[in-house]
Each structure stands twice: as C-alpha cells, then as structure tokens.
Enzyme design. Structure first.
Site, mmCIF file in Angstrom:
data_model
loop_
_atom_site.group_PDB
_atom_site.id
_atom_site.type_symbol
_atom_site.label_atom_id
_atom_site.label_comp_id
_atom_site.label_asym_id
_atom_site.label_seq_id
_atom_site.Cartn_x
_atom_site.Cartn_y
_atom_site.Cartn_z
ATOM 1 N N CYS A 139 0.025 4.464 2.475
ATOM 2 C CA CYS A 139 -0.170 3.673 3.596
ATOM 3 C C CYS A 139 1.789 4.136 4.058
ATOM 4 O O CYS A 139 1.592 4.662 4.856
ATOM 5 C CB CYS A 139 -0.570 2.438 4.102
ATOM 6 S SG CYS A 139 -1.709 1.451 3.457
ATOM 7 N N ASP A 140 2.071 3.748 3.116
ATOM 8 C CA ASP A 140 3.850 3.325 3.515
ATOM 9 C C ASP A 140 4.863 4.055 2.430
ATOM 10 O O ASP A 140 5.403 4.543 2.831
ATOM 11 C CB ASP A 140 3.982 2.091 3.396
ATOM 12 C CG ASP A 140 3.764 1.303 4.599
ATOM 13 O OD1 ASP A 140 3.013 1.450 5.213
ATOM 14 O OD2 ASP A 140 3.252 -0.162 3.661
ATOM 15 N N CYS A 147 0.724 -1.018 -0.013
ATOM 16 C CA CYS A 147 0.217 0.139 -0.044
ATOM 17 C C CYS A 147 1.036 1.113 0.001
ATOM 18 O O CYS A 147 1.357 1.434 1.166
ATOM 19 C CB CYS A 147 -1.155 0.215 1.198
ATOM 20 S SG CYS A 147 -2.035 1.684 1.401
#
Ligand code: NAP
Length: 306
Positions: free
Chosen positions: A130-131, A127
């Site tokens: 997200c990261d 993701c």
C-alpha cells in the site's frame, strides 16, 4: 446479515442490497476497518489522484445505504449457527438471519511503543504494497523477522534508498528461501537483537530508537518510513468452535466464500492471510453476496427478522 464494515463487508452490502436481500450490516466500534487507519490510498482502482482511506470507506458506506442497506452499531457478543435462521446477539438485541456474511477483518500486530499509533499513516505503516511508493529514495526500516517482514523488506528495496530490517533476536524466523533472498539483496541491512523502544517524530517519522538486548545500549536509527511486519491477528475469536479455522483464519471452500456451515459465508482479511488488500477484500465481499444470493434463492426465506 453482514458482520463487519470494511471493504469486504460494505461491498457485500452493495451487492446484496442490489439483489434485494435487505441486508443488515453490523459495524463494531472500529467501523470501516483497517483503511480508517491509513491516509492516502493510491491503488484502489477508479481514483486517479488517490483517495484518503476514511473517505473511501465513507463512500462505500453511502453507496451501500443508497440501495437499502441498514446499519446497526454494536459488538456481536454471541452467534448461534446450529439452526437456521441463525441468531446473533449484540448485547441488547437478538437478530435472526437466513444467511450471514462474516467480514470481521484482521488486525496488524503492533509493537505498542510510543509514537507508533500517533504516526500511523504518517510514516508508520503495516502494508508495504500500500505505502511503499511513498518512500522513494527514503530510508526505510522494517520491524520483524518472519516471512512477512522479509517479503515487505524485499519489496521495499525497490523504493527505499536503504532498507534496514530491525529484529529482536539474532536469527530470522522466516523460511530458508526468504532468508536466502533477503541476505542476497545488497540493499538490505540487518540490525539484530534490537528491541524497539520508540518511533521518533513529531508529525512524521524521523527515526526509531532501539535497545540492544545483549548490551542494554540504546541507539537511534534515522528513517522516514517504519513498516511494522510482526504478524496479523484475524478477528475470529467469536467463531472458535463454531466454524472451521486454520491458523485463526476462517476456512472457505476453494474459489468460494462458503464456510464449514451452510449459509455462513466469509470474505476479506478474516479469510485471507496472503493478499490483504482493500481491493481483494472488496472482491471477496462481492463473491460472498453472490454466494449468499444463490443459496437463498434455493432455500425458502424466514419472515423479516428485524
Ligand atoms: P510470524 O511468522 O509470526 O513472524 C512474526 C515476526 O515478528 C517474528 O520474527 C517475531 O519475532 C516478530 N515479532 C512478533 N512480535 C514482536 C514484537 N512485539 N516485537 C518485535 N518483533 C516481534 O508472522 P508473519 O511473518 O506475518 O507470517 C505469518 C505466517 O504467514 C507464517 O506462517 C509465514 O510463513 C506465512 N507467510 C508466508 C509468506 C511467504 O511464503 N511468502 C509471506 C508472508 C507470510 P521472533 O522471531 O523473535 O518470534
């Protein structure tokens, strides 16, 4: 009844327990969902310094328990949506429910190569939203050739010093417009016909080893982040033939969580192939609990079923 214990299922549990619906939540072997596979979560509102994924799920679980959610471990083996109350079998027991919220999530497809599982959350991610932030000024690799891979790669160019797409064929599967955007971005490089063999690194990712499928030559590419973007599989096997699905994802009426069966609601990644965020899943879990509560207040309840 709520099936699934990720952010969607647990938020549905908080809301339905607080609405005095006495929810029973069934959690499978991978309780907690995809956040159990992450480390730091920095974009879940309310946690100024971030929170570790499994800790966030533990908090949600305790919060739902505080209002009376009951938990049951087990894999659902059979569902009968043909009459109400609905019945759900989990191996040993059969449970009846007036309303069901399905929050079984999805799984990112993985390459299945050495190093991948071990380094998940330590440089391997599924993701970018997200990261990506963790890889500022680092070298990043994105594996895949579809729209998801292009979307992730383009997003990651905002962070990485260099972003390389590694694809197993010599042309992309992604839509024309995404291809044009990707090829026009000077920060994106491509390695074609590359079959990933291993993600290299002891405790954090150091690179990726791949084989050129035309020549058989093996090479190593240095990277600190490897984003695997080869698609997702929604967990809907059990619902095939029982609910309307599109591309494997559960269909819901627009702007609701109502599925094709009255009384059955669905929330989170099992519905959503697009946003796939913990916060959007939680938001849909809240919607599902409200939809279920409204439906139940219009329909007489069965006797307590468990
Ligand atoms: P996808 O279209 O199925 O593409 C998966 C990609 O991963 C393909 O390029 C495939 O290679 C590669 N792949 C699959 N298994 C692999 C393996 N084991 N090893 C190496 N490579 C592997 O999946 P997606 O990109 O997630 O998209 C899913 C759907 O959502 C599509 O309909 C897509 O259009 C849509 N979507 C749209 C957008 C957008 O419009 N912005 C964004 C995301 C997704 P091959 O090409 O060789 O098969």
């Amino acid at each position: 009844m709520i099936i699934g214990s990720g952010p969607a299922g647990l938020t549905a549990a908080v809301y339905s327990a607080r609405a005095s619906l006495a929810p029973l939540l069934i959690e499978g072997v991978e309780a907690g969902g995809q956040l159990m596979l992450t480390t730091e979560v920095e974009n879940y509102p309310g946690f100024i310094d971030g929170i570790i994924g499994p800790d966030l799920m533990d908090r949600m679980r305790k919060q739902a328990a505080r209002f009376g959610t009951e938990y049951m471990s087990g894999n659902v083996t059979e569902l009968d949506f043909s009459t109400r109350p609905f019945s759900i079998a989990t191996g040993e027991s059969t449970i009846l429910a007036d309303a069901i919220i399905l929050a079984t999530g999805a799984q990112a497809k993985m390459l299945g190569v050495p190093g991948e599982r071990r380094l998940l959350g330590h440089g391997v991610s599924t993701c970018a939203t997200c990261d990506g932030f963790f890889f500022r000024e680092r070298e990043i690799v994105v594996v895949g050739g579809g729209d998801s891979a292009m979307e992730e790669a383009l997003f990651l160019t905002k962070f990485g010093s260099k972003v390389t797409v590694v694809h197993r064929r010599d042309h992309l599967r992604a839509s024309k417009i995404m291809q044009e955007r990707a090829f026009a971005n000077p920060k994106l490089e491509f390695i074609w016909n590359a079959k990933v063999q291993e993600i290299v690194g002891d405790t954090t990712v150091k690179g990726l080893r791949f084989e050129d499928s035309r020549t058989g030559v093996t090479s190593e590419l240095a990277a600190e982040g490897v984003f695997v973007a080869i698609g997702h599989t929604p967990n809907t096997k059990l619902f095939e033939g029982k609910l309307e699905l599109t591309g494997g994802y559960i269909d819901v009426e627009p702007n609701t969580t109502r599925t094709s069966v009255a009384g059955v609601f669905a929330a989170g990644d099992v519905v959503d192939s697009h946003y796939r965020q913990a916060i959007t899943a939680a938001g849909m879990g809240c919607m599902a609990a409200i939809d279920a509560e409204r439906m139940l207040s219009d329909v007489p309840l069965i006797e307590t079923a468990w």
